[in-house]
Design an enzyme around this catalytic site. Sequence first.
Site, PDB file in Angstrom:
ATOM      1  N   GLY A 232     142.835  25.703  68.734  1.00  0.00           N
ATOM      2  CA  GLY A 232     142.070  26.882  69.169  1.00  0.00           C
ATOM      3  C   GLY A 232     142.811  27.741  70.185  1.00  0.00           C
TER       4      GLY A 232
ATOM      5  N   CYS B 161     138.202  20.933  59.959  1.00  0.00           N
ATOM      6  CA  CYS B 161     138.510  21.719  61.153  1.00  0.00           C
ATOM      7  C   CYS B 161     138.084  23.158  60.878  1.00  0.00           C
ATOM      8  CB  CYS B 161     140.010  21.638  61.422  1.00  0.00           C
ATOM      9  SG  CYS B 161     140.568  22.645  62.804  1.00  0.00           S
ATOM     10  N   ASN B 162     137.167  23.653  61.694  1.00  0.00           N
ATOM     11  CA  ASN B 162     136.683  25.031  61.503  1.00  0.00           C
ATOM     12  C   ASN B 162     137.803  26.043  61.733  1.00  0.00           C
ATOM     13  OD1 ASN B 162     133.404  24.988  61.514  1.00  0.00           O
ATOM     14  ND2 ASN B 162     134.229  23.317  62.738  1.00  0.00           N
ATOM     15  N   THR B 163     138.658  25.749  62.719  1.00  0.00           N
ATOM     16  CA  THR B 163     139.729  26.684  63.068  1.00  0.00           C
ATOM     17  C   THR B 163     140.732  26.791  61.920  1.00  0.00           C
ATOM     18  OG1 THR B 163     139.431  25.906  65.336  1.00  0.00           O
ATOM     19  CG2 THR B 163     141.380  27.234  64.904  1.00  0.00           C
TER      20      THR B 163
ATOM     21  N   CYS C  20     132.771  23.553  65.890  1.00  0.00           N
ATOM     22  CA  CYS C  20     134.088  22.915  66.016  1.00  0.00           C
ATOM     23  C   CYS C  20     133.816  21.431  65.810  1.00  0.00           C
ATOM     24  CB  CYS C  20     134.667  23.180  67.407  1.00  0.00           C
ATOM     25  SG  CYS C  20     136.097  22.148  67.825  1.00  0.00           S
TER      26      CYS C  20
ATOM     27  N   HIS D 215     135.091  18.827  66.881  1.00  0.00           N
ATOM     28  CA  HIS D 215     135.147  17.946  68.054  1.00  0.00           C
ATOM     29  C   HIS D 215     133.791  17.889  68.782  1.00  0.00           C
ATOM     30  CE1 HIS D 215     139.523  18.386  67.613  1.00  0.00           C
ATOM     31  NE2 HIS D 215     139.715  17.484  68.569  1.00  0.00           N
TER      32      HIS D 215
HETATM   33  N1  DGL Z   1     138.351  20.593  65.502  1.00  0.00           N
HETATM   34  C1  DGL Z   1     138.760  21.919  65.342  1.00  0.00           C
HETATM   35  C2  DGL Z   1     137.656  22.840  64.843  1.00  0.00           C
HETATM   36  O1  DGL Z   1     136.771  22.383  64.151  1.00  0.00           O
HETATM   37  C3  DGL Z   1     139.692  22.586  66.299  1.00  0.00           C
HETATM   38  C4  DGL Z   1     139.829  22.126  67.670  1.00  0.00           C
HETATM   39  C5  DGL Z   1     141.129  22.597  68.294  1.00  0.00           C
HETATM   40  O2  DGL Z   1     142.130  21.954  68.040  1.00  0.00           O
HETATM   41  O3  DGL Z   1     141.104  23.599  69.026  1.00  0.00           O
HETATM   42  O4  DGL Z   1     137.674  24.004  65.089  1.00  0.00           O
END
Ligand code: DGL
Length: 263
Positions: free
Chosen positions: A45, A75-77, A186, A188
């Site tokens: 991110g 991972c959304n990003t 996200c 996480h």
């Molecule tokens: N887990 C990731 C997401 O869903 C990205 C987190 C990251 O590395 O900034 O966006």
Amino acid sequence: MVTESSPIGVFDSGMGGITVLKQLVNLMPNEKYIFYGDSANAPYGKKSSDTVRKLTMSTAAKLYEMGCKCLVVACNTATSVAINVLRDTYRDIPVIGIEPALKPAVLANEGGHILVLATNTTLHEEKFNTLMNRYESKARISTLAAPGIVEFVENGITCGTQLEEYIADILSPYQEDVPNAIVLGCTHFPFVADTIKKVIGNQVTLYDGGKGTAASTHNKLDEYLLSSREPSAGDTEITFCNSDPDPAKTLLMKQFFDSYVCP
Ligand code: DGL
């Protein structure tokens, strides 16, 4: 040539994708999985979209070479910046992405206030903005980048004073204007759901895209005739890989997998 007994490849910038992996295993315990966390390069991110795209393509190539029958971008990003190029590159297998669970949050809270927590990259990419435009007339939607949470989780911290203070600080504008729902955009963030609820109040409903992503994966595998036909026999076979050579990272991924309880 992949077959129905080939593994499913699941990947993320680090630990976050474990929240999606757990949903996948709950839904399809008879599949085999390879999980790849790119912790050496987390957080995504805070990187440019170009860099995240390159890292995502490189991880996808590794999983493809390992013989995965489908790729789940947990991972959304990474999904925001690379899902189209991934699908163009891997046309022979299904590629499933994740997006912030705005749709179910809005449908269950029409006319309400929805707060989307995600990385800066996710919130600024066209993919999320198109999604937000679709639902803007049905609810008041606010967005907030919460990059610090990723770093806490990467270090194995999912509760405690420091994390609570960070979350209380970023959510302070919403203490007076409490949303009806928070979208954890996200992968996480579901690890810190209890702390978010502790800070903002138990009445706020949290949504994340893990379950929907698992359901889409199941449907795609069926469509490609790639669903495992093996009966479920005891523990699911999961191979954990991490770009960080420190064995503590792989151990942490396993601990997160064992302790995470899907909502
Ligand atoms: N887990 C990731 C997401 O869903 C990205 C987190 C990251 O590395 O900034 O966006």
